[in-house]
Design a protein around this motif. Structure first.
Motif, PDB file in Angstrom:
ATOM      1  N   LEU A  70      34.076  34.866  50.736  1.00  0.00           N
ATOM      2  CA  LEU A  70      34.611  35.878  50.256  1.00  0.00           C
ATOM      3  C   LEU A  70      34.921  36.794  49.074  1.00  0.00           C
ATOM      4  O   LEU A  70      34.825  36.127  47.987  1.00  0.00           O
ATOM      5  N   PRO A  71      35.063  37.837  49.276  1.00  0.00           N
ATOM      6  CA  PRO A  71      35.366  37.912  47.957  1.00  0.00           C
ATOM      7  C   PRO A  71      36.204  38.294  47.122  1.00  0.00           C
ATOM      8  O   PRO A  71      37.777  37.638  48.013  1.00  0.00           O
ATOM      9  N   ASP A  72      36.481  38.003  45.384  1.00  0.00           N
ATOM     10  CA  ASP A  72      37.441  37.303  45.037  1.00  0.00           C
ATOM     11  C   ASP A  72      37.611  38.684  44.561  1.00  0.00           C
ATOM     12  O   ASP A  72      38.940  37.955  43.686  1.00  0.00           O
ATOM     13  N   GLN A  73      37.252  39.563  44.388  1.00  0.00           N
ATOM     14  CA  GLN A  73      38.235  41.175  43.967  1.00  0.00           C
ATOM     15  C   GLN A  73      38.606  41.886  45.005  1.00  0.00           C
ATOM     16  O   GLN A  73      37.826  42.193  46.197  1.00  0.00           O
ATOM     17  N   PRO A  74      39.661  43.025  45.141  1.00  0.00           N
ATOM     18  CA  PRO A  74      41.124  42.511  44.554  1.00  0.00           C
ATOM     19  C   PRO A  74      41.854  41.222  45.049  1.00  0.00           C
ATOM     20  O   PRO A  74      41.994  41.247  46.126  1.00  0.00           O
ATOM     21  N   ARG A  75      42.204  40.602  43.657  1.00  0.00           N
ATOM     22  CA  ARG A  75      43.590  39.890  43.977  1.00  0.00           C
ATOM     23  C   ARG A  75      44.419  40.432  44.346  1.00  0.00           C
ATOM     24  O   ARG A  75      45.051  41.573  44.053  1.00  0.00           O
ATOM     25  N   PRO A  76      45.265  39.796  45.537  1.00  0.00           N
ATOM     26  CA  PRO A  76      46.140  40.423  46.404  1.00  0.00           C
ATOM     27  C   PRO A  76      48.008  40.513  45.624  1.00  0.00           C
ATOM     28  O   PRO A  76      47.740  39.555  44.364  1.00  0.00           O
ATOM     29  N   GLN A  77      48.348  41.430  45.498  1.00  0.00           N
ATOM     30  CA  GLN A  77      49.394  41.189  44.835  1.00  0.00           C
ATOM     31  C   GLN A  77      50.743  40.980  45.639  1.00  0.00           C
ATOM     32  O   GLN A  77      51.964  41.597  45.213  1.00  0.00           O
ATOM     33  N   ALA A  78      50.466  41.641  47.189  1.00  0.00           N
ATOM     34  CA  ALA A  78      51.290  41.356  48.152  1.00  0.00           C
ATOM     35  C   ALA A  78      51.674  40.178  48.751  1.00  0.00           C
ATOM     36  O   ALA A  78      50.913  39.417  48.690  1.00  0.00           O
ATOM     37  N   PHE A  79      52.380  40.786  49.809  1.00  0.00           N
ATOM     38  CA  PHE A  79      52.345  38.986  50.611  1.00  0.00           C
ATOM     39  C   PHE A  79      50.993  38.550  51.328  1.00  0.00           C
ATOM     40  O   PHE A  79      50.329  39.795  51.771  1.00  0.00           O
TER      41      PHE A  79
END
Length: 152
Positions: A70-79
């Motif tokens: 799975l892609p490492d980015q973008p990392r979630p900042q939300a729920f």
């Protein structure tokens, strides 16, 4: 049509693996919460904790993404659509767990409050933002063994 040659499989959740940014910091946090680390010979490659009936594992975020393809980015900042639960036997225990988690480095997301379903709940986040629901809920008993017991 059923396949009689198929083995009987019993569904079960055996482990939850959390992707973490700083495994050293996360190991310290979960040990401060009181989770018993097992298989310590893995060093900082991966950390396993006994939670009673399943395992909690910590694994570097980018390596976990790579392992799952799975892609490492973008990392979630939300729920993220997932929470872990820490069921308690009383509202006082919920308050104590939330205060303890914060003293170990957690962030209080939502203070404990009475719920519309007759329970009592609050949320904290671990150092990587993984959310934990600390709750006492009607119909869910926490036994003397600290395990959750549900009525049939």
């Amino acid at each position: 049509m059923t396949n009689n040659n198929r083995p009987k499989l019993v569904p079960r959740l055996t482990a939850v693996t959390l992707g973490v940014h700083d495994i050293r910091r996360s190991i310290a946090f979960y040990e401060a919460l009181g989770f018993a680390r097992k298989a310590k010979e893995t060093g900082e490659a991966i950390a396993f904790y006994d939670t009673g009936a399943s395992l909690l594992a910590l694994f570097p975020w980018d390596q976990l993404a790579d392992d799952a393809k799975l892609p490492d980015q973008p990392r979630p900042q939300a729920f993220r659509g997932t929470t872990m639960g820490w069921n308690c036997s009383s509202p006082e225990e919920v308050d104590a767990v939330l205060a303890f988690a914060v003293s170990c480095g957690a962030t209080l997301i939502k203070p404990a409050h009475k719920t519309e379903y007759g329970g009592y709940s609050g949320y904290f986040a671990d150092p990587d933002g993984h959310a934990w629901d600390v709750v006492v809920a009607p119909g869910i008993e926490v036994g003397d063994d600290r395990r959750v017991h549900l009525a049939d």
